[in-house]
Design a protein around this motif. Structure first.
Motif, PDB file in Angstrom:
ATOM      1  N   LEU A  53     125.801  30.378 138.728  1.00  0.00           N
ATOM      2  CA  LEU A  53     125.199  31.681 138.973  1.00  0.00           C
ATOM      3  C   LEU A  53     124.040  31.988 138.026  1.00  0.00           C
ATOM      4  O   LEU A  53     123.110  32.713 138.399  1.00  0.00           O
ATOM      5  CB  LEU A  53     126.268  32.784 138.867  1.00  0.00           C
ATOM      6  N   ASP A  54     124.088  31.474 136.802  1.00  0.00           N
ATOM      7  CA  ASP A  54     122.979  31.743 135.875  1.00  0.00           C
ATOM      8  C   ASP A  54     122.100  30.503 135.672  1.00  0.00           C
ATOM      9  O   ASP A  54     121.505  30.315 134.615  1.00  0.00           O
ATOM     10  CB  ASP A  54     123.495  32.259 134.531  1.00  0.00           C
ATOM     11  N   SER A  55     122.025  29.661 136.706  1.00  0.00           N
ATOM     12  CA  SER A  55     121.217  28.440 136.619  1.00  0.00           C
ATOM     13  C   SER A  55     119.761  28.669 137.007  1.00  0.00           C
ATOM     14  O   SER A  55     118.938  27.771 136.822  1.00  0.00           O
ATOM     15  CB  SER A  55     121.803  27.355 137.516  1.00  0.00           C
ATOM     16  N   HIS A  56     119.445  29.873 137.567  1.00  0.00           N
ATOM     17  CA  HIS A  56     118.078  30.154 138.018  1.00  0.00           C
ATOM     18  C   HIS A  56     117.588  29.050 138.970  1.00  0.00           C
ATOM     19  O   HIS A  56     116.489  28.515 138.815  1.00  0.00           O
ATOM     20  CB  HIS A  56     117.115  30.283 136.834  1.00  0.00           C
ATOM     21  N   PHE A  57     118.428  28.740 139.946  1.00  0.00           N
ATOM     22  CA  PHE A  57     118.116  27.651 140.858  1.00  0.00           C
ATOM     23  C   PHE A  57     116.800  27.896 141.595  1.00  0.00           C
ATOM     24  O   PHE A  57     115.994  26.980 141.772  1.00  0.00           O
ATOM     25  CB  PHE A  57     119.261  27.478 141.865  1.00  0.00           C
ATOM     26  N   GLU A  58     116.595  29.148 142.016  1.00  0.00           N
ATOM     27  CA  GLU A  58     115.368  29.446 142.758  1.00  0.00           C
ATOM     28  C   GLU A  58     114.133  29.270 141.884  1.00  0.00           C
ATOM     29  O   GLU A  58     113.064  28.850 142.357  1.00  0.00           O
ATOM     30  CB  GLU A  58     115.423  30.868 143.324  1.00  0.00           C
ATOM     31  N   GLY A  59     114.259  29.575 140.578  1.00  0.00           N
ATOM     32  CA  GLY A  59     113.132  29.372 139.673  1.00  0.00           C
ATOM     33  C   GLY A  59     112.794  27.907 139.495  1.00  0.00           C
ATOM     34  O   GLY A  59     111.618  27.532 139.423  1.00  0.00           O
ATOM     35  N   ARG A  60     113.813  27.067 139.471  1.00  0.00           N
ATOM     36  CA  ARG A  60     113.587  25.626 139.348  1.00  0.00           C
ATOM     37  C   ARG A  60     112.867  25.090 140.593  1.00  0.00           C
ATOM     38  O   ARG A  60     111.927  24.296 140.483  1.00  0.00           O
ATOM     39  CB  ARG A  60     114.923  24.899 139.181  1.00  0.00           C
ATOM     40  N   VAL A  61     113.331  25.536 141.755  1.00  0.00           N
ATOM     41  CA  VAL A  61     112.705  25.085 142.994  1.00  0.00           C
ATOM     42  C   VAL A  61     111.245  25.527 143.046  1.00  0.00           C
ATOM     43  O   VAL A  61     110.363  24.777 143.484  1.00  0.00           O
ATOM     44  CB  VAL A  61     113.479  25.629 144.213  1.00  0.00           C
TER      45      VAL A  61
END
Length: 478
Positions: free
Chosen positions: A451-459
């Motif tokens: 949940l706090d991985s900022h997946f969308e920011g990485r993409v």
């Protein structure tokens, strides 16, 4: 050979093809390391099958570095013949019918145990690989490789031998600057991340179960600091992976139960010196620790033989220092306040890392003479933990006095993930018979990390790199 004809493809497709080329080269490193084992009759104990993978990738790649540097001693027009001749000879040698009867082992056999992972572990492992792939940083484009070298290594701490190795390793793309640029950028990220994560997993397996070790890797990769550090320095994955690789080498050299492990430890330190000549003091410090503590139960003859096998790495380090003849060892350390601020920021960005404080306190209580009895049932390898903490102390000492890159970047980020697993290991040991509760706790922490991985920011960062054309991302070299 086909990738040279793909200049009209987009950057994403070219990167996929380059990754396949890198996988092929890495498999040859592994097979070369396995062949060296067979020729030198090196038989060792492994704590995990991943130990064999890291060991053979490291030995094979360092031998390739040495060979490719020898190739450049000949006239430039000979490089092409040496390069293709090298791969043709290896291909024929490995494909010889009788080789399969001598070495019945491939890279895939080392991952056989992962066929038996449960659904939780398979999911976390898949998420880890996915997180690494979508965290490719944005690499600025340069018109020539010399400008890229200045960006990667402005202080000229990387040895010329490593640049020579990259030039020959990706020789097929020499006439295509754009492809060579992609190759170098992805090499620093992918190879650095692979060595970093595999060696960290090897360290974790000395103390924790396979399930918790996979969670520790996922917790490390899923932190937003992973992407932020790469955004600040896209090439830091390889340049700061050596501390955890060095610690794994210390633990594995003692576990291997063979004095021929000295070959690996010497080459490992040579590899680190190539990346940064300030890493060299870790070579004698590690040898002293192995001789006086970790191998104190071995005979003097055994320890002498171990030292003899480290000689090749020592000779390699000597040639690195010849290039940096005017080197300055001191004046590159990091202040204590800067180190504390960096660790504090890592904990703030990742909720999972908050457990590292609890883990550190738990280790102190488990080792303190006053409270040791209360934690007698906490079955953590105390001797090996002492070796690990002593190694961490050496890294901090060198980082504060000689080279700050040992501590910043990816250098110490793994330590927080390691300490965060200590209280979980304690809880799992207490409720060892309650499998359903352990699965619930495991799933809870996976969700917290996700949940706090900022997946969308990485993409978004990765997509920014693949969407940009060389003309859009080019940086002026004037």
């Amino acid at each position: 050979m086909w990738i040279q004809k793909t200049l009209e493809l987009n950057l994403f497709s070219q990167s996929i093809m380059m990754l396949l080329y890198m996988v092929f080269v890495a498999s040859q490193w592994y097979l070369l390391g396995k062949e060296i084992d067979h020729r030198l009759k090196i038989y060792f104990r492994a704590n995990s099958s991943i130990d064999r993978v890291v060991y053979r990738l490291l030995v094979g790649s360092t031998f390739a570095i040495m060979f490719f540097n020898l190739v450049l001693l000949f006239p430039e027009e000979w490089t092409k013949h040496f390069f293709w001749g090298f791969w043709v000879i290896l291909g024929l040698f490995y494909s010889w019918p009788t080789r399969g009867k001598i070495i019945e082992e491939s890279v895939s056999t080392q991952f056989g145990e992962y066929r038996h992972l449960d659904n939780f572990e398979k999911t976390v492992l898949f998420l880890t690989i996915l997180m690494v792939l979508v965290s490719i940083p944005f690499f600025p484009y340069f018109d020539n490789l010399d400008s890229l070298k200045i960006l990667i290594d402005p202080d000229e701490k990387v040895s010329q031998q490593y640049w020579n190795f990259l030039a020959v390793n990706y020789f097929p793309f020499k006439r295509f600057p754009h492809l060579m640029y992609i190759a170098w950028c992805l090499h620093f990220y992918i190879v650095g991340a692979v060595f970093y994560l595999l060696s960290f997993y090897g360290v974790l397996r000395f103390f924790f179960s396979r399930r918790l070790s996979i969670l520790g890797i996922f917790g490390l990769v899923s932190t937003w600091s992973w992407s932020l550090l790469l955004q600040k320095d896209p090439f830091s994955a390889l340049l700061t992976c050596f501390p955890v690789l060095w610690l794994w080498g210390l633990l594995w050299a003692a576990k291997s139960a063979t004095y021929r492990a000295g070959l690996m430890f010497g080459l490992l330190c040579y590899f680190g010196t190539l990346l940064n000549y300030h890493f060299f003091p870790l070579f004698p410090m590690g040898v002293v620790m192995l001789m006086t503590w970790q191998m104190k139960d071995k005979t003097p003859w055994y320890r002498q033989q171990f030292l003899r096998y480290t000689a090749m790495g020592l000779v390699g380090c000597f040639f690195v220092f010849l290039y940096h003849i005017d080197l300055q060892l001191f004046g590159h350390g990091w202040s204590v306040s800067g180190f504390n601020l960096f660790i504090g920021n890592l904990i703030k960005r990742k909720a999972f890392f908050a457990l590292s404080v609890v883990g550190a306190i738990l280790l102190v209580l488990a080792y303190a003479p006053i409270t040791r009895r209360r934690f007698a049932e906490f079955t953590l390898d105390r001797t090996r933990m002492g070796h690990l903490l002593a190694g961490v102390g050496m890294l901090i000492l060198v980082g504060l006095t000689l080279e700050k890159n040992i501590l910043r970047g990816f250098g110490m980020m793994w330590l927080l993930s390691f300490l965060a697993l200590v209280p979980l290991e304690w809880i799992f040991q207490v409720i060892s018979r309650l499998r359903s509760k352990r699965n619930f706790i495991y799933l809870l922490y996976v969700l917290i990390c996700l949940l706090d991985s900022h997946f969308e920011g990485r993409v978004r960062i990765t997509a920014k790199f693949f969407k940009n054309t060389p003309s859009q991302s080019r940086i002026s070299t004037n």
